[in-house]
Design a protein around this motif. Structure first.
Motif, PDB file in Angstrom:
ATOM      1  N   HIS A 255      -2.897   3.467  -3.126  1.00 42.77           N
ATOM      2  CA  HIS A 255      -2.635   2.505  -4.070  1.00 42.77           C
ATOM      3  C   HIS A 255      -2.520   1.102  -3.344  1.00 42.77           C
ATOM      4  CE1 HIS A 255      -1.686   0.435  -7.821  1.00 42.77           C
ATOM      5  NE2 HIS A 255      -0.626  -0.148  -7.428  1.00 42.77           N
TER       6      HIS A 255
ATOM      7  N   THR B  57      -4.857  -4.792  -8.175  1.00 45.45           N
ATOM      8  CA  THR B  57      -4.726  -3.454  -7.664  1.00 45.45           C
ATOM      9  C   THR B  57      -5.835  -2.917  -7.591  1.00 45.45           C
ATOM     10  OG1 THR B  57      -4.259  -2.891 -10.082  1.00 45.45           O
ATOM     11  CG2 THR B  57      -2.363  -3.696  -8.846  1.00 45.45           C
ATOM     12  N   TYR B  58      -5.805  -1.810  -6.742  1.00 43.58           N
ATOM     13  CA  TYR B  58      -6.991  -0.807  -6.736  1.00 43.58           C
ATOM     14  C   TYR B  58      -6.571   0.514  -6.068  1.00 43.58           C
ATOM     15  CZ  TYR B  58     -11.557   0.917  -5.689  1.00 43.58           C
ATOM     16  OH  TYR B  58     -12.851   1.581  -5.657  1.00 43.58           O
ATOM     17  N   ASP B  59      -7.030   1.576  -6.485  1.00 44.00           N
ATOM     18  CA  ASP B  59      -6.723   2.722  -6.142  1.00 44.00           C
ATOM     19  C   ASP B  59      -7.884   3.386  -5.274  1.00 44.00           C
ATOM     20  OD1 ASP B  59      -4.193   3.169  -7.352  1.00 44.00           O
ATOM     21  OD2 ASP B  59      -4.774   3.993  -9.124  1.00 44.00           O
TER      22      ASP B  59
ATOM     23  N   ILE C 105      -4.941   9.475  -2.844  1.00 44.53           N
ATOM     24  CA  ILE C 105      -5.328   8.388  -3.579  1.00 44.53           C
ATOM     25  C   ILE C 105      -4.140   7.031  -2.701  1.00 44.53           C
ATOM     26  CG2 ILE C 105      -5.330   6.873  -5.712  1.00 44.53           C
ATOM     27  CD1 ILE C 105      -7.364   8.847  -5.410  1.00 44.53           C
TER      28      ILE C 105
ATOM     29  N   VAL D  72       0.573  -1.137  -0.304  1.00 45.26           N
ATOM     30  CA  VAL D  72      -0.136  -0.116  -0.019  1.00 45.26           C
ATOM     31  C   VAL D  72       0.910   1.295  -0.004  1.00 45.26           C
ATOM     32  CG1 VAL D  72      -1.991  -1.005   1.107  1.00 45.26           C
ATOM     33  CG2 VAL D  72       0.025  -0.080   2.555  1.00 45.26           C
ATOM     34  N   TYR D  73       0.727   2.150  -0.894  1.00 42.39           N
ATOM     35  CA  TYR D  73       1.654   3.325  -0.776  1.00 42.39           C
ATOM     36  C   TYR D  73       0.596   4.444  -1.804  1.00 42.39           C
ATOM     37  CZ  TYR D  73       2.324   1.982  -5.745  1.00 42.39           C
ATOM     38  OH  TYR D  73       2.442   1.684  -7.158  1.00 42.39           O
TER      39      TYR D  73
ATOM     40  N   GLU E 176      -1.977  -3.091  -3.705  1.00 44.71           N
ATOM     41  CA  GLU E 176      -1.738  -4.011  -4.672  1.00 44.71           C
ATOM     42  C   GLU E 176      -1.067  -5.423  -3.951  1.00 44.71           C
ATOM     43  OE1 GLU E 176       1.971  -4.945  -8.017  1.00 44.71           O
ATOM     44  OE2 GLU E 176       1.701  -2.935  -7.127  1.00 44.71           O
TER      45      GLU E 176
ATOM     46  N   THR F 253      -9.622   6.000  -2.673  1.00 38.47           N
ATOM     47  CA  THR F 253      -9.946   7.351  -2.405  1.00 38.47           C
ATOM     48  C   THR F 253     -10.131   7.799  -1.202  1.00 38.47           C
ATOM     49  OG1 THR F 253     -10.664   8.061  -4.545  1.00 38.47           O
ATOM     50  CG2 THR F 253     -10.921   9.638  -2.815  1.00 38.47           C
TER      51      THR F 253
END
Length: 248
Positions: free
Chosen positions: A183, A215-217, A181, A173-174, A185, A219
């Protein structure tokens, strides 16, 4: 099952070797409070091994770096404090707590600082595997002030607090801290659920996916600044969690 969580908060790193002026055995909180607050720097107070319920003392003594006042268990881990046992430091200085094991119930305050400085605590705080967080609170010289300086906090555990894996390197996570946002993964397994929790365990957001993804972004800009827990569930129904800091 109770795991042993050793907790040390250190407000001064080193003390010079001191000459002990007195070694006094004390068995009650009231007696300890009275004698410590009247003690000369360098005094050592020893609590005999055993279990003490609702053992409380408020310290106002001011010693010095060369000769701190020490309050310790007869042997390390030999004294268990239960119930609403607590130590309060009220504008005290250069006092050491050593070797106690706190096994308190409810939401008791175990060690409280009110405008104190140069204190050291080497103690053990057992927690159950349901524990979600440890809270440390220090009050400054006046009510509502937070001007206590804690230079080091160390946590040691004999095993993880939960069965979930908080150290899984496959989950990335970053950025962390994050403002907008996040990220997410998973390098190995696809995941199907994402949950975001507050530090006290409240579910704030939950997302499920019709098809597993890697993966997912996410918010996070609409959440307040603070520490949160991101938890994902992969296609093998294994949960993995990461702590994040939202700094918007």
């Amino acid at each position: 099952m109770v795991n042993q969580l050793s907790f040390a908060f250190i407000l001064i790193s080193f003390f010079s070797t001191s000459l002990v002026e007195a070694q006094i055995y004390v068995t009650t909180g009231n007696s300890l409070q009275t004698q410590v607050n009247a003690a000369a720097p360098g005094s050592v107070f020893i609590i005999p091994n055993g279990t003490y319920n609702n053992f409380s003392a408020t310290f106002t003594a001011i010693a010095n770096a060369t000769n701190p006042i020490t309050v310790k268990a007869e042997t390390v881990g030999g004294v268990t404090l239960t119930g609403s046992s607590k130590f309060i430091f009220n504008k005290a200085a250069h006092i050491i707590l050593e070797g106690f094991k706190f096994d308190c119930t409810g939401t008791s305050t175990l060690v409280k600082l009110n405008g104190s400085n140069n204190l050291t605590s080497f103690s053990c705080y057992p927690v159950t595997n349901q524990a979600r967080y440890v809270k440390i609170v220090g009050n400054g010289q006046t009510a509502g002030s937070d001007w206590n300086s804690i230079t080091e906090i160390e946590f040691y555990g004999s095993s993880a607090l939960t069965t979930e894996n908080f150290q899984n390197n496959n989950l990335v996570v970053y950025p962390n801290p994050v403002q907008d946002i996040l990220h997410i993964e998973n390098k190995v397994n696809s995941f199907k659920n994402i949950n975001l929790y507050s530090i006290d365990g409240k579910l704030l957001l939950s997302k499920s996916f019709d098809s597993p993804i890697n993966t997912y972004d996410l918010t996070v800009s609409n959440f307040q600044k603070g520490t949160y827990l991101v938890k994902i569930e992969d296609i093998n129904n294994k949960s993995t969690s990461k702590m994040i800091i939202i700094s918007n």
